[in-house]
Design a protein around this motif. Structure first.
Motif, PDB file in Angstrom:
ATOM      1  N   LEU A  77      -2.974  -4.849  -2.556  1.00 22.05           N
ATOM      2  CA  LEU A  77      -2.639  -5.685  -1.410  1.00 22.05           C
ATOM      3  C   LEU A  77      -1.385  -5.238  -0.680  1.00 22.05           C
ATOM      4  O   LEU A  77      -0.898  -5.952   0.211  1.00 22.05           O
ATOM      5  CB  LEU A  77      -2.475  -7.144  -1.861  1.00 22.05           C
ATOM      6  N   ASP A  78      -0.868  -4.074  -1.016  1.00 25.54           N
ATOM      7  CA  ASP A  78       0.374  -3.596  -0.409  1.00 25.54           C
ATOM      8  C   ASP A  78       0.197  -3.402   1.098  1.00 25.54           C
ATOM      9  O   ASP A  78      -0.663  -2.646   1.537  1.00 25.54           O
ATOM     10  CB  ASP A  78       0.797  -2.284  -1.067  1.00 25.54           C
ATOM     11  N   HIS A  79       1.047  -4.080   1.887  1.00 23.90           N
ATOM     12  CA  HIS A  79       1.004  -3.963   3.345  1.00 23.90           C
ATOM     13  C   HIS A  79       2.120  -3.057   3.870  1.00 23.90           C
ATOM     14  O   HIS A  79       2.406  -3.048   5.068  1.00 23.90           O
ATOM     15  CB  HIS A  79       1.124  -5.340   3.996  1.00 23.90           C
ATOM     16  N   GLY A  80       2.743  -2.313   2.983  1.00 26.50           N
ATOM     17  CA  GLY A  80       3.828  -1.428   3.376  1.00 26.50           C
ATOM     18  C   GLY A  80       3.325  -0.154   4.040  1.00 26.50           C
ATOM     19  O   GLY A  80       2.119   0.036   4.242  1.00 26.50           O
ATOM     20  N   PRO A  81       4.245   0.756   4.374  1.00 22.41           N
ATOM     21  CA  PRO A  81       3.869   1.969   5.109  1.00 22.41           C
ATOM     22  C   PRO A  81       3.337   3.105   4.232  1.00 22.41           C
ATOM     23  O   PRO A  81       2.920   4.139   4.755  1.00 22.41           O
ATOM     24  CB  PRO A  81       5.190   2.383   5.776  1.00 22.41           C
ATOM     25  N   GLY A  82       3.326   2.934   2.903  1.00 22.94           N
ATOM     26  CA  GLY A  82       2.825   3.985   2.015  1.00 22.94           C
ATOM     27  C   GLY A  82       1.317   4.103   2.040  1.00 22.94           C
ATOM     28  O   GLY A  82       0.621   3.299   2.676  1.00 22.94           O
ATOM     29  N   ARG A  83       0.787   5.065   1.310  1.00 23.76           N
ATOM     30  CA  ARG A  83      -0.651   5.367   1.329  1.00 23.76           C
ATOM     31  C   ARG A  83      -1.402   4.858   0.101  1.00 23.76           C
ATOM     32  O   ARG A  83      -2.615   5.005   0.003  1.00 23.76           O
ATOM     33  CB  ARG A  83      -0.865   6.885   1.445  1.00 23.76           C
ATOM     34  N   ASP A  84      -0.700   4.252  -0.860  1.00 17.17           N
ATOM     35  CA  ASP A  84      -1.368   3.829  -2.093  1.00 17.17           C
ATOM     36  C   ASP A  84      -2.498   2.840  -1.838  1.00 17.17           C
ATOM     37  O   ASP A  84      -3.543   2.886  -2.503  1.00 17.17           O
ATOM     38  CB  ASP A  84      -0.360   3.220  -3.060  1.00 17.17           C
ATOM     39  N   ALA A  85      -2.294   1.935  -0.890  1.00 18.35           N
ATOM     40  CA  ALA A  85      -3.321   0.921  -0.618  1.00 18.35           C
ATOM     41  C   ALA A  85      -4.618   1.567  -0.144  1.00 18.35           C
ATOM     42  O   ALA A  85      -5.713   1.098  -0.473  1.00 18.35           O
ATOM     43  CB  ALA A  85      -2.824  -0.091   0.409  1.00 18.35           C
ATOM     44  N   ARG A 265       6.936   0.027  14.454  1.00 16.62           N
ATOM     45  CA  ARG A 265       6.549   1.420  14.666  1.00 16.62           C
ATOM     46  C   ARG A 265       7.677   2.361  14.236  1.00 16.62           C
ATOM     47  O   ARG A 265       7.440   3.387  13.586  1.00 16.62           O
ATOM     48  CB  ARG A 265       6.213   1.653  16.135  1.00 16.62           C
ATOM     49  N   ALA A 266       8.916   1.998  14.586  1.00 18.06           N
ATOM     50  CA  ALA A 266      10.053   2.837  14.217  1.00 18.06           C
ATOM     51  C   ALA A 266      10.226   2.880  12.695  1.00 18.06           C
ATOM     52  O   ALA A 266      10.545   3.932  12.120  1.00 18.06           O
ATOM     53  CB  ALA A 266      11.319   2.307  14.881  1.00 18.06           C
ATOM     54  N   GLY A 267      10.000   1.733  12.048  1.00 20.98           N
ATOM     55  CA  GLY A 267      10.129   1.685  10.598  1.00 20.98           C
ATOM     56  C   GLY A 267       9.115   2.566   9.894  1.00 20.98           C
ATOM     57  O   GLY A 267       9.442   3.262   8.924  1.00 20.98           O
ATOM     58  N   LEU A 270      10.249   6.121  10.320  1.00 19.31           N
ATOM     59  CA  LEU A 270      11.370   6.401   9.430  1.00 19.31           C
ATOM     60  C   LEU A 270      10.881   6.663   8.011  1.00 19.31           C
ATOM     61  O   LEU A 270      11.366   7.577   7.326  1.00 19.31           O
ATOM     62  CB  LEU A 270      12.336   5.211   9.438  1.00 19.31           C
ATOM     63  N   TYR A 271       9.899   5.876   7.584  1.00 20.34           N
ATOM     64  CA  TYR A 271       9.336   6.055   6.239  1.00 20.34           C
ATOM     65  C   TYR A 271       8.715   7.451   6.094  1.00 20.34           C
ATOM     66  O   TYR A 271       8.939   8.145   5.104  1.00 20.34           O
ATOM     67  CB  TYR A 271       8.285   4.974   5.986  1.00 20.34           C
ATOM     68  N   ARG A 272       7.951   7.850   7.100  1.00 20.13           N
ATOM     69  CA  ARG A 272       7.301   9.162   7.038  1.00 20.13           C
ATOM     70  C   ARG A 272       8.326  10.295   7.075  1.00 20.13           C
ATOM     71  O   ARG A 272       8.241  11.256   6.295  1.00 20.13           O
ATOM     72  CB  ARG A 272       6.310   9.311   8.198  1.00 20.13           C
ATOM     73  N   LEU A 273       9.294  10.209   7.976  1.00 15.86           N
ATOM     74  CA  LEU A 273      10.283  11.279   8.130  1.00 15.86           C
ATOM     75  C   LEU A 273      11.175  11.422   6.909  1.00 15.86           C
ATOM     76  O   LEU A 273      11.645  12.527   6.602  1.00 15.86           O
ATOM     77  CB  LEU A 273      11.132  11.022   9.374  1.00 15.86           C
ATOM     78  N   SER A 274      11.405  10.311   6.210  1.00 16.96           N
ATOM     79  CA  SER A 274      12.277  10.354   5.038  1.00 16.96           C
ATOM     80  C   SER A 274      11.519  10.614   3.743  1.00 16.96           C
ATOM     81  O   SER A 274      12.101  10.577   2.661  1.00 16.96           O
ATOM     82  CB  SER A 274      13.046   9.033   4.918  1.00 16.96           C
ATOM     83  N   GLY A 275      10.219  10.871   3.859  1.00 20.86           N
ATOM     84  CA  GLY A 275       9.413  11.098   2.657  1.00 20.86           C
ATOM     85  C   GLY A 275       9.301   9.869   1.781  1.00 20.86           C
ATOM     86  O   GLY A 275       9.144   9.982   0.561  1.00 20.86           O
ATOM     87  N   GLY A 276       9.386   8.699   2.399  1.00 19.70           N
ATOM     88  CA  GLY A 276       9.241   7.454   1.657  1.00 19.70           C
ATOM     89  C   GLY A 276      10.535   6.885   1.112  1.00 19.70           C
ATOM     90  O   GLY A 276      10.536   5.839   0.460  1.00 19.70           O
ATOM     91  N   ARG A 277      11.648   7.546   1.387  1.00 20.50           N
ATOM     92  CA  ARG A 277      12.931   7.067   0.850  1.00 20.50           C
ATOM     93  C   ARG A 277      13.502   5.907   1.651  1.00 20.50           C
ATOM     94  O   ARG A 277      14.214   5.067   1.110  1.00 20.50           O
ATOM     95  CB  ARG A 277      13.947   8.213   0.806  1.00 20.50           C
ATOM     96  N   LEU A 278      13.210   5.862   2.953  1.00 18.30           N
ATOM     97  CA  LEU A 278      13.754   4.822   3.817  1.00 18.30           C
ATOM     98  C   LEU A 278      12.619   4.075   4.508  1.00 18.30           C
ATOM     99  O   LEU A 278      11.568   4.651   4.796  1.00 18.30           O
ATOM    100  CB  LEU A 278      14.674   5.437   4.881  1.00 18.30           C
ATOM    101  N   SER A 283       6.608  -3.271   8.210  1.00 22.74           N
ATOM    102  CA  SER A 283       5.668  -2.207   8.559  1.00 22.74           C
ATOM    103  C   SER A 283       4.808  -2.648   9.732  1.00 22.74           C
ATOM    104  O   SER A 283       4.727  -3.840  10.054  1.00 22.74           O
ATOM    105  CB  SER A 283       4.772  -1.881   7.366  1.00 22.74           C
ATOM    106  N   PHE A 284       4.133  -1.689  10.366  1.00 22.20           N
ATOM    107  CA  PHE A 284       3.227  -2.060  11.445  1.00 22.20           C
ATOM    108  C   PHE A 284       2.029  -2.829  10.891  1.00 22.20           C
ATOM    109  O   PHE A 284       1.457  -3.675  11.582  1.00 22.20           O
ATOM    110  CB  PHE A 284       2.754  -0.820  12.210  1.00 22.20           C
ATOM    111  N   GLN A 285       1.653  -2.554   9.635  1.00 21.91           N
ATOM    112  CA  GLN A 285       0.581  -3.331   9.007  1.00 21.91           C
ATOM    113  C   GLN A 285       0.975  -4.799   8.912  1.00 21.91           C
ATOM    114  O   GLN A 285       0.175  -5.702   9.217  1.00 21.91           O
ATOM    115  CB  GLN A 285       0.291  -2.789   7.612  1.00 21.91           C
ATOM    116  N   GLU A 286       2.205  -5.070   8.518  1.00 18.06           N
ATOM    117  CA  GLU A 286       2.686  -6.451   8.428  1.00 18.06           C
ATOM    118  C   GLU A 286       2.734  -7.096   9.809  1.00 18.06           C
ATOM    119  O   GLU A 286       2.385  -8.274   9.963  1.00 18.06           O
ATOM    120  CB  GLU A 286       4.060  -6.468   7.761  1.00 18.06           C
TER     121      GLU A 286
END
Length: 325
Positions: A77-85, A265-267, A270-278, A283-286
């Motif tokens: 159910l993760d709505h964050g910017p990562g790809r695990d979901a 969108r900016a967030g 930032l997540y992609r450019l930082s390799g997931g660190r920031l 998220s845009f999903q949220e």
């Protein structure tokens, strides 16, 4: 409903727990998949049989022996910017469909989501024919859409597959939306989006369980059905009502929708450019899930499943208030 033996994934989750209660109360046998000792104890305590396994690692087909139908309620159910979901929801659906087919199950209900249609734009009274967007709001939406596609592709003459799309599940024993909203208000992180006056469909978990039972009985093979409580309320009224059952009054502060969209969108960037660190504040999903109108047309479920909500808004709120006393 005639007596059946239902294999249930996601059995220890919010929807799964309520499905066990619903199905066992109707006199049916339920076998729940458990990945941990804690989940196994919870499932057994609700009156279901327990089998241990991991749907992303194990061959589930032998575990389904004796079952006649399956409900696939497990999801990331993760709505964050990562790809695990995306990965886990798609891979999980593939594993479950293959195992169910090999085990000879006759009918399968997949718990999908309105998120399969989300791209950040309003969805007003949409029916099941509304096109799936070319670009989804995030990994959760794209993963649920791919999982739904995989599930419906598995439909065959020997195994009927039906997908249900509920919106904003709420009600008793909620360990998802309501606790998150309450935590946001208590931490001072909550604000309405442009006042929160846009419409929002919602689905009481009891109504979803009722729809699952109808889908197992009446659902047409290979079809998708939208499920909700019926007439929509504003997002503000919905959230205010839910929080009130916990003795919480949300603040009046509001953030303009265009600003929040830009921040989302900016967030993600930032997540992609930082390799997931920031990551940004949301998220845009949220954003897509909570910032625009999303209302579902449930005419098809009414006509083909015989679905009508069995739990009303005030009844559901009173149940939440009673449990919080």
């Amino acid at each position: 409903m005639t007596e059946r033996h239902v294999f249930l994934t996601g059995a220890s989750g919010y929807v799964g727990r309520n499905l066990i209660r619903h199905l066992t109360n109707a006199g049916h046998q339920v076998t729940g998949l458990a990945r941990s000792d804690q989940s196994a104890e919870l499932i057994a305590g609700l009156g279901a049989n327990v089998v241990r396994g991991d749907l992303l690692r194990d061959d589930l087909s032998p575990l389904m022996a004796g079952a006649t139908e399956l409900v696939h309620a497990a999801a990331n159910l993760d709505h964050g910017p990562g790809r695990d979901a995306y990965e886990e929801n798609a891979r999980g659906a593939e594993a479950v469909m293959c195992a169910a087919s090999s085990a000879g199950l006759r009918r399968l209900v997949y718990i999908s989501s309105d998120s399969v249609l989300q791209d950040g734009r309003p969805l007003r009274n949409v029916n099941e024919g509304h096109p799936v967007p070319a670009r989804h709001a995030g990994a959760y939406s794209s993963g649920k859409a791919e999982a739904e596609r995989i599930a419906l592709k598995a439909n065959s003459d020997t195994m009927a597959v039906i997908a249900l799309r509920p919106r904003m599940i709420w009600g008793r024993d909620d360990t998802t939306a309501l606790p998150t909203l309450a935590a946001m208000v208590r931490s001072g992180q909550f604000a309405w989006i442009s006042g929160g006056h846009y419409l929002c469909s919602a689905t009481h978990v009891g109504n979803l369980c009722h729809a699952v039972g109808l889908a197992l009985t009446n659902g047409r093979a290979g079809e998708v059905y939208h499920i909700s409580d019926g007439p929509a309320r504003s997002f503000r009224d919905t959230v205010t009502g839910l929080l009130a059952t916990q003795g919480i009054l949300p603040p009046d502060k509001s953030v303009p929708r265009p600003l929040l969209r830009l921040l989302a969108r900016a967030g993600d960037g930032l997540y992609r450019l930082s390799g997931g660190r920031l990551r940004g504040p949301l998220s845009f999903q949220e954003y897509a899930t909570s910032a625009v109108e999303i209302t579902l047309n449930i005419s098809k479920a009414k006509q083909e499943l015989g679905y009508l909500p069995i739990v009303g808004w005030e009844e559901g709120l009173e149940e939440l208030r009673a449990r919080n006393r």
